[in-house]
Design an enzyme around this catalytic site. Structure first.
Site, mmCIF file in Angstrom:
data_model
loop_
_atom_site.group_PDB
_atom_site.id
_atom_site.type_symbol
_atom_site.label_atom_id
_atom_site.label_comp_id
_atom_site.label_asym_id
_atom_site.label_seq_id
_atom_site.Cartn_x
_atom_site.Cartn_y
_atom_site.Cartn_z
ATOM 1 N N SER A 39 -9.281 -14.280 8.905
ATOM 2 C CA SER A 39 -8.587 -13.001 9.081
ATOM 3 C C SER A 39 -7.421 -12.806 8.124
ATOM 4 C CB SER A 39 -8.074 -12.867 10.519
ATOM 5 O OG SER A 39 -7.169 -13.916 10.825
ATOM 6 N N ASP A 329 0.902 -8.598 14.510
ATOM 7 C CA ASP A 329 0.500 -8.947 15.870
ATOM 8 C C ASP A 329 0.883 -10.407 16.094
ATOM 9 O OD1 ASP A 329 -1.524 -10.528 14.750
ATOM 10 O OD2 ASP A 329 -3.125 -9.098 15.168
ATOM 11 N N HIS A 332 -0.823 -12.501 13.064
ATOM 12 C CA HIS A 332 -0.988 -12.053 11.683
ATOM 13 C C HIS A 332 0.272 -11.391 11.137
ATOM 14 C CE1 HIS A 332 -5.079 -12.027 13.523
ATOM 15 N NE2 HIS A 332 -5.347 -12.685 12.413
#
Length: 354
Positions: A39, A329, A332
């Site tokens: 990610s 978040d 991240h």
């Protein structure tokens, strides 16, 4: 005009003035950025697979070009986007599985990364995402498409001169080794690090066999300082979990040694180890010097545990200015953090490829 076509037209209208009309002449420079990983660099591949780990909805992407929620796990762009721009190629690296793009877009950069994946196949199984070996299969398919599009000689030139970014490993520890018993019962932490480093070595070697020569292997950040880890290990008093940070440092050391060995073993390879640990530590320990106001909690939701579907537009707590936050978040970074880290890596590790 269907929705996919509308999306493609909108994206092209927004960023067309940034895109090169032709494949740039190489002359030792980088004509394309090709991305593998998790990610940290996934630009939207998870949108096209059956997994709960997605981010193709607001407020994700609210500060992205055109305010699009593309599937990037951030409020805006991710490090690979900034690195592509730094090489003068284009401002965003498209996801290979995104039907809004085709080989003409991918010829100057493409992303095969999948959020939630790791070096270990068992890690990708946790949330049913794309394993690393499958990312490599997509890349071989891409090579065939590139040869058909550009012709054999030009395609080979792009393949050899492209910069290959590899960024993953955090999920192997935080999504797999520590919360689940399978690997921790098989390996000590040190043994698991060696196991992962061996997979990384094999992956780089396979890329080399497929023609890649300019490769950047990215290390781990201080993963014990992620808001989610601080929250779930409350006994630490919301401080960074040094056990996890030590593991990240040790693993980075192993990757660094492996990079040195491969540069000796593989003729003609230019493999660099891009270590973000130091710059991210600086940001976390001295946020104000980088313009940040908040480092312990994230922008989205309460900032302590929200990620993916828990971080959505219905959450009333999301901050108004993400640039003041280190994390978007609970897992991240914000676009601002991504830009700082990418700039550091470009200056200290990747500028030699200019």
């Amino acid at each position: 005009m269907d929705m996919m076509m509308q999306k493609r037209v909108l994206i092209l209208l927004i960023i067309s003035h940034h895109l090169p009309v032709k494949i740039p002449k190489t002359d030792g420079k980088v004509p394309a950025v090709i991305v593998f990983g998790d990610s940290s660099v996934d630009s939207g591949n998870n949108n096209q697979i059956s997994t709960v780990l997605k981010s193709n909805f607001h407020p994700y992407g609210r500060d992205f070009i055109g305010g699009l929620a593309t599937g990037r796990f951030s409020n805006g762009r991710i490090p690979s986007d900034f690195i592509s721009e730094a090489f003068g190629i284009k401002k965003t690296v498209p996801a290979y599985l995104d039907p809004a793009y085709d080989i003409a877009d991918f010829a100057t950069g493409v992303c095969f990364a999948s959020a939630g994946t790791g070096y270990d196949n068992a890690t990708s199984d946790v949330l049913s995402v794309i394993p690393l070996w499958r990312e490599l299969e997509y890349y071989t398919e891409y090579q065939s498409r590139l040869r058909s599009y550009l012709g054999e000689d030009k395609a080979e030139e792009v393949i050899e001169e492209a910069l290959y970014l590899i960024s993953l490993g955090t999920n192997d520890f935080l999504e797999n080794y520590y919360p689940l018993p399978r690997r921790s019962s098989q390996y000590s932490v040190d043994e698991y690090q060696n196991y992962l480093a061996g997979i990384a070595r094999d992956f780089v070697t396979e890329l080399y066999k497929l023609g890649a020569r300019k490769i950047s292997l990215t290390g781990l950040v201080p993963m014990g300082c992620l808001p989610l880890e601080r929250t779930t290990r409350i006994l630490y008093g919301s401080q960074c979990i040094e056990e996890y940070n030590n593991v990240a440092r040790d693993f980075n050391t192993k990757l660094g040694f492996m990079v040195t060995e491969l540069n000796k073993d593989l003729n003609g390879i230019k493999l660099v180890f891009s270590n973000p640990y130091g710059i991210v530590s600086e940001i976390i320990n001295n946020p104000a010097s980088f313009g940040f106001h908040n480092v312990k909690s994230a922008c989205c939701g309460t900032g302590y545990y929200e990620m993916s579907y828990l971080c959505d537009k219905m959450n009333p707590f999301t901050c108004s200015d993400a640039d003041k936050y280190v994390f978007w978040d609970s897992f991240h970074p914000t676009e601002n953090t991504n830009a700082i880290v990418a700039s550091h890596i470009f200056k200290h590790n990747l500028s030699q490829f200019q």
